[in-house]
Enzyme design. Structure first.
Site, PDB file in Angstrom:
ATOM      1  CG  ASN A 160      -1.893  -1.139   1.149  1.00 19.35           C
ATOM      2  OD1 ASN A 160      -1.619  -2.210   2.029  1.00 19.35           O
ATOM      3  ND2 ASN A 160      -2.810  -1.187   0.171  1.00 19.35           N
TER       4      ASN A 160
ATOM      5  CE  LYS B  53       1.456  -7.957  -2.602  1.00 22.14           C
ATOM      6  NZ  LYS B  53       1.730  -6.506  -2.800  1.00 22.14           N
TER       7      LYS B  53
ATOM      8  CG  HIS C 270       0.110  -2.873 -11.049  1.00 23.36           C
ATOM      9  ND1 HIS C 270      -0.244  -1.614 -11.391  1.00 23.36           N
ATOM     10  CD2 HIS C 270       1.412  -2.495 -10.307  1.00 23.36           C
ATOM     11  CE1 HIS C 270       0.157  -0.658 -10.883  1.00 23.36           C
ATOM     12  NE2 HIS C 270       1.212  -0.950 -10.004  1.00 23.36           N
TER      13      HIS C 270
ATOM     14  CG  ASP D  50     -11.292 -14.090  -5.096  1.00 21.71           C
ATOM     15  OD1 ASP D  50     -10.555 -14.829  -5.718  1.00 21.71           O
ATOM     16  OD2 ASP D  50     -12.173 -14.397  -4.459  1.00 21.71           O
TER      17      ASP D  50
END
Length: 288
Positions: free
Chosen positions: A104, A192, A212, A228
């Site tokens: 973030n 992730k 991305h 998702d």
């Protein structure tokens, strides 16, 4: 054939409440994209457009060094200059914390946060012993300092308690499944982050899905429009050939940053066309 596929999907969905492993292994068994040929073509097109992202060269070089005994696999990677002058391999713990700090925020800010952290606390033992507020101040460049400091503290505390030392190098000797299990035990370390550690620091064939990659994959039809991020990760890791995962992931990430029209943030219905975007990915879109 289509009916059979739909029936198979419904059957899997119907069993998912009882045996979720069936669907986590193959969330979209009837979605046959991307093909290996598509993956290679996109890799080559983006490589020609952008060149290989310099920030990932050192990780790529370590992968190629590890793959040297397997010449056939190494030859499938594009031939590029990967001598970036940095021959020291990053520790797994450094890599994990870097990825946590990158969440973030921009790449520049996360780099500043990590550099500040290392400047204030030269060793991980120093970080472990530090007050949480001091840690927050050291990483404030990257934003979300309280949350990230809590995650870092938790990782270090768990390592100290379970292993007696602040080191993750033992992960290099584990299987991918064991590594995922180990890293997932740390509060604040999500799928992730685990995938990034696998790909960048442990030279494993994994395919992280950030914003991305997710938006581009959905826009060009590599996953269903309703997918998702978690199911996109599971699907792409099954479909993309192992020898292409690293290069393709780095290039899609870079392309997503540079070609704003190819990141469909907030609009899963929008499609790319040659009229909207002149990038090479526009030809891969199936009009809906």
């Amino acid at each position: 054939m289509q009916k059979t596929c739909k029936r198979k999907q419904l059957q899997l969905d119907g069993r998912s409440r009882k045996t979720p492993k069936l669907t986590t292994e193959e969330p979209y068994p009837c979605h046959h994209r991307p093909t290996a040929e598509e993956c290679r073509a996109v890799r080559d097109e983006l490589l020609a457009l952008h060149g290989f992202p310099p920030e990932f060269l050192k990780y790529r070089r370590h992968r190629l060094m590890k793959m040297e005994p397997f010449s056939n696999e190494a030859q499938s990677e594009p031939l590029i200059n990967s001598d970036d002058g940095d021959h020291k391999e990053e520790s797994v713990l450094d890599g994990l914390i870097k990825i946590v700090l990158s969440q973030n925020t921009t790449e520049l800010n996360s780099q500043k946060a990590f550099a500040s952290l290392k400047s204030v606390f030269p060793t991980w033992e120093d970080v472990y012993a530090a007050e949480t507020k001091s840690l927050e101040n050291a990483i404030r460049y990257g934003g979300l300092a309280p949350r990230k400091a809590s995650c870092i503290k938790n990782v270090l505390s768990c390592l100290h308690e379970r292993k007696g030392k602040l080191c993750l190098e033992y992960l290099r000797d584990l299987s991918v499944a064991e590594i995922k299990s180990e890293l997932s035990n740390f509060k604040g370390v999500g799928p992730k982050t685990v995938a990034c550690v696998l790909m960048f620091n442990l030279q494993q064939d994994d395919f992280p899905v950030d914003t991305h990659v997710f938006e581009i994959a959905r826009a060009i039809g590599w996953v269903p429009a309703v997918a998702d991020r978690n199911k996109t990760y599971l699907h792409l890791n099954r479909r993309i050939p192992n020898e292409l995962k690293f290069d393709l992931n780095c290039l899609l990430y870079t392309h997503g940053k540079l070609c704003r029209k190819c990141t469909m943030k907030g609009s899963s219905q929008k499609k790319l066309t040659s009229k909207d975007c002149s990038c090479p990915l526009s030809v891969n879109v199936v009009e809906g």
